[in-house]
Design a protein around this motif. Structure first.
Motif, PDB file in Angstrom:
ATOM      1  N   UNK A 195       1.448  21.322  -0.595  1.00 49.73           N
ATOM      2  CA  UNK A 195       0.636  20.298   0.040  1.00 49.73           C
ATOM      3  C   UNK A 195       0.302  19.161  -0.914  1.00 49.73           C
ATOM      4  N   UNK A 196       0.416  17.943  -0.429  1.00 51.05           N
ATOM      5  CA  UNK A 196      -0.081  16.767  -1.136  1.00 51.05           C
ATOM      6  C   UNK A 196      -1.470  16.440  -0.601  1.00 51.05           C
ATOM      7  N   UNK A 197      -2.365  15.975  -1.462  1.00 45.72           N
ATOM      8  CA  UNK A 197      -3.730  15.694  -1.004  1.00 45.72           C
ATOM      9  C   UNK A 197      -3.810  14.380  -0.247  1.00 45.72           C
ATOM     10  N   UNK A 198      -4.836  14.257   0.562  1.00 39.36           N
ATOM     11  CA  UNK A 198      -5.127  12.979   1.206  1.00 39.36           C
ATOM     12  C   UNK A 198      -5.805  12.082   0.166  1.00 39.36           C
ATOM     13  N   UNK A 199      -5.154  10.982  -0.207  1.00 37.69           N
ATOM     14  CA  UNK A 199      -5.708  10.061  -1.205  1.00 37.69           C
ATOM     15  C   UNK A 199      -5.821   8.654  -0.622  1.00 37.69           C
ATOM     16  N   UNK A 200      -5.983   8.572   0.703  1.00 37.51           N
ATOM     17  CA  UNK A 200      -6.118   7.264   1.346  1.00 37.51           C
ATOM     18  C   UNK A 200      -7.347   6.523   0.838  1.00 37.51           C
ATOM     19  N   UNK A 201      -8.394   7.260   0.429  1.00 36.64           N
ATOM     20  CA  UNK A 201      -9.597   6.603  -0.088  1.00 36.64           C
ATOM     21  C   UNK A 201      -9.304   5.845  -1.382  1.00 36.64           C
TER      22      UNK A 201
ATOM     23  N   UNK B 184       0.804  -1.227   0.000  1.00 41.85           N
ATOM     24  CA  UNK B 184       0.000   0.000   0.000  1.00 41.85           C
ATOM     25  C   UNK B 184       0.837   1.278   0.000  1.00 41.85           C
ATOM     26  N   UNK B 185       1.962   1.275   0.724  1.00 40.51           N
ATOM     27  CA  UNK B 185       2.813   2.462   0.752  1.00 40.51           C
ATOM     28  C   UNK B 185       3.416   2.726  -0.625  1.00 40.51           C
ATOM     29  N   UNK B 186       3.724   1.652  -1.369  1.00 34.17           N
ATOM     30  CA  UNK B 186       4.237   1.820  -2.733  1.00 34.17           C
ATOM     31  C   UNK B 186       3.184   2.468  -3.622  1.00 34.17           C
ATOM     32  N   UNK B 187       1.956   1.981  -3.498  1.00 33.03           N
ATOM     33  CA  UNK B 187       0.871   2.545  -4.315  1.00 33.03           C
ATOM     34  C   UNK B 187       0.607   3.999  -3.937  1.00 33.03           C
ATOM     35  N   UNK B 188       0.694   4.300  -2.649  1.00 33.41           N
ATOM     36  CA  UNK B 188       0.516   5.685  -2.200  1.00 33.41           C
ATOM     37  C   UNK B 188       1.560   6.589  -2.839  1.00 33.41           C
ATOM     38  N   UNK B 189       2.815   6.131  -2.860  1.00 39.95           N
ATOM     39  CA  UNK B 189       3.882   6.913  -3.483  1.00 39.95           C
ATOM     40  C   UNK B 189       3.642   7.081  -4.980  1.00 39.95           C
ATOM     41  N   UNK B 190       3.200   6.022  -5.638  1.00 40.08           N
ATOM     42  CA  UNK B 190       2.914   6.095  -7.068  1.00 40.08           C
ATOM     43  C   UNK B 190       1.828   7.130  -7.353  1.00 40.08           C
ATOM     44  N   UNK B 191       0.763   7.112  -6.557  1.00 38.47           N
ATOM     45  CA  UNK B 191      -0.335   8.063  -6.767  1.00 38.47           C
ATOM     46  C   UNK B 191       0.117   9.493  -6.488  1.00 38.47           C
ATOM     47  N   UNK B 192       0.914   9.687  -5.445  1.00 37.78           N
ATOM     48  CA  UNK B 192       1.422  11.031  -5.163  1.00 37.78           C
ATOM     49  C   UNK B 192       2.315  11.537  -6.294  1.00 37.78           C
TER      50      UNK B 192
END
Length: 533
Positions: free
Chosen positions: A186-192, A154-162
């Motif tokens: 600012x980076x957005x919250x994209x946890x959803x 999940x952390x990898x995917x979070x980095x990819x999306x950011x």
């Protein structure tokens, strides 16, 4: 320049690649860019110049909810070299004109969405390798295809999306000719979005507490092929972030050479995160929705993701219940006359096993709201927004996209009154979503009652039974562009004129009736006086 002159013979290979570049409409800009970047002695672009063209730096980044990972600045420092190594073949002098065009076509040429997405994953994997970070992705290249395997955390995917967010932010900065600057952003919250991928891709029945988890701390492997399919279905525009970045960086250098400095910008420079967070439609949520749209609406909602200044954030906001007042009448006075596409968001909460579950759902319409006694519309989408993101587009079976009905005027009694409120999907009395006229309660039903929109839960653990929830906030955003706002302004102006005219007519009729009453009274008095005399 890199082009051959008209007197020189052009090879079939060069002719073909120039034709492919011309089909994108970028060939003139690429010619100018090559002329600026290339060494006139070798007629090639030095590798370091091309790498610099794609370089980005990340300084003092902050996120809305999740701490920025230390890996992100390191990864971005290898972006330029990753792109050049993957797509631009160089010789001892650098990148020639034909290889320059080939690289552009590989990145930005017309191709299927899955190929563009694979390109994005290749860049991401190469950045990890160059940074010395572990990533479990493997690629097998064939003549016309590239097979991808492995998995991501999940952390990898979070980095990819950011990274995709940053690439798109940078390309829009260049496109809109905005001043670039360095510093905090600012980076957005994209946890959803990450939770959406976990729900769709995780194997072994992984259980999640959607309301109380930190996605960067989750230890679950997501097969990359499943992520690939999830992205094509849920966020099909994701790979366009990379395509637009490469296009903007190469083509913008032709006319905005001063912009090719190795820095990246964000909406934070002009729109503080605290402003965005006052809306249900935060930057991260708006971006998620924009990744599913391929129409003029995409550009309108992108203005919310990446506003050019703080004043643009609420430019498209038509109604917010906490600002304009709750209820159908207040809502109607703000959206009436708007005939473009609309996005409604509903924030609500219900009790589940003594726990309060808060969630946000949304509906996208292809037209403005109308006061009708039946459902209407030709297309639309439902969205699960928070805590997890999902898209439910039209199923093509029925057309009960929207229902909006106010209290009828001029009707004293109706034996069979129609429900007053706003609804999406389902059928009369069994709507997928129904919000009452006071905007106090919203009822969400199982997708089994709905043949208009695709199946799926609008919030985690929805269940089969209808759920009644308390509404805390409602927002409506207009996505019809400036023309729709002008038409609405004209409509409201006409309504104000008509209202004033009706007021004057009513006042005149009242005065006339009063005068007639006085005259009748005087006539009666005169009659009795005559008799008495």
């Amino acid at each position: 320049m890199g082009q051959s002159s008209s007197t020189e013979q052009v090879s079939p290979e060069l002719r073909e690649v120039q034709s492919l570049a011309a089909s994108t409409g970028a060939l003139p800009a690429l010619e100018k860019s090559f002329s600026l970047l290339s060494d006139p002695h070798t007629n090639s672009i030095p590798l370091n110049s091309l790498q610099k063209c794609f370089s980005l730096t990340f300084e003092n980044g902050i996120s809305e909810q999740t701490a920025v990972q230390k890996e992100l600045p390191v990864l971005l420092s290898h972006l330029g070299s990753a792109i050049v190594d993957l797509f631009f073949l160089a010789d001892k002098n650098g990148v020639s004109w034909i290889e320059f065009l080939k690289g552009y076509v590989k990145c930005c040429g017309r191709t299927v969405a899955s190929t563009s997405l694979t390109n994005l994953f290749q860049v991401f994997s190469t950045m990890f390798s160059k940074a010395g970070l572990p990533v479990k992705l493997q690629f097998e290249s064939y003549e016309d295809d590239c097979k991808i395997s492995g998995s991501l955390l999940p952390i990898d995917l979070l980095l990819l999306l950011w990274i995709c967010w940053i690439l798109l932010s940078d390309s829009r900065t260049l496109k809109l000719n905005l001043q670039k600057s360095r510093g905090d952003w600012s980076l957005p919250d994209i946890s959803h979005l990450v939770l959406s991928a976990i729900e769709s891709c995780a194997e072994g029945g992984h259980k999640l507490d959607h309301w109380d988890c930190i996605v960067s701390d989750l230890d679950v492997l997501l097969p990359v092929m499943k992520i690939h399919l999830w992205a094509l279905k849920t966020v099909p525009n994701l790979a366009d972030c990379f395509v637009q970045f490469v296009h903007a960086r190469l083509c913008s250098s032709a006319t905005h050479e001063e912009k090719m400095k190795p820095s990246c910008s964000s909406a934070h420079e002009n729109s503080p995160a605290e402003i965005c967070n006052t809306n249900l439609l935060t930057s991260g949520r708006a971006w998620a929705i924009s990744l599913s749209l391929r129409s003029p609406m995409h550009e309108e909602i992108s203005k919310i993701c990446f506003p050019s200044n703080a004043g643009d954030i609420n430019e498209n906001l038509l109604y917010r219940s906490s600002l304009h007042g709750k209820g159908l009448n207040r809502f109607w006075s703000n959206v009436e006359g708007y005939n473009g596409q609309l996005l409604m968001l509903i924030s609500a909460a219900h009790e589940d096993n003594k726990n309060t579950r808060k969630w946000i759902i949304s509906a996208l319409t292809d037209q403005g709201f109308e006061n009708r006694e039946m459902s209407y519309g030709t297309s639309g989408c439902l969205y699960a927004i928070s805590p997890v993101y999902h898209v439910f587009s039209s199923s093509g079976k029925e057309k009960n996209f929207v229902y909006s009905h106010l209290h009828p005027t001029g009707r004293v009694y109706d034996a069979h009154p129609m429900p007053v409120g706003i609804a999406f999907g389902g059928s009369m009395g069994n709507e997928r979503i129904f919000m009452d006229e006071d905007f106090a309660m919203v009822t969400v039903r199982h997708h089994a009652v709905d043949k208009t929109y695709q199946h799926g839960s609008l919030f985690p653990s929805q269940g089969f039974l209808p759920v009644e929830a308390s509404v805390s906030e409602v927002e409506v955003w207009g996505l019809g562009g400036k023309n729709a706002k002008k038409v609405q302004a004209s409509y409201k102006k006409r309504e104000e004129i008509f209202t004033e005219q009706r007021r004057k007519v009513t006042k005149f009729l009242s005065m006339l009736a009063f005068q007639r009453l006085i005259g009748l009274q005087l006539l009666i008095i005169y009659f009795f006086l005559t008799i008495a005399g």
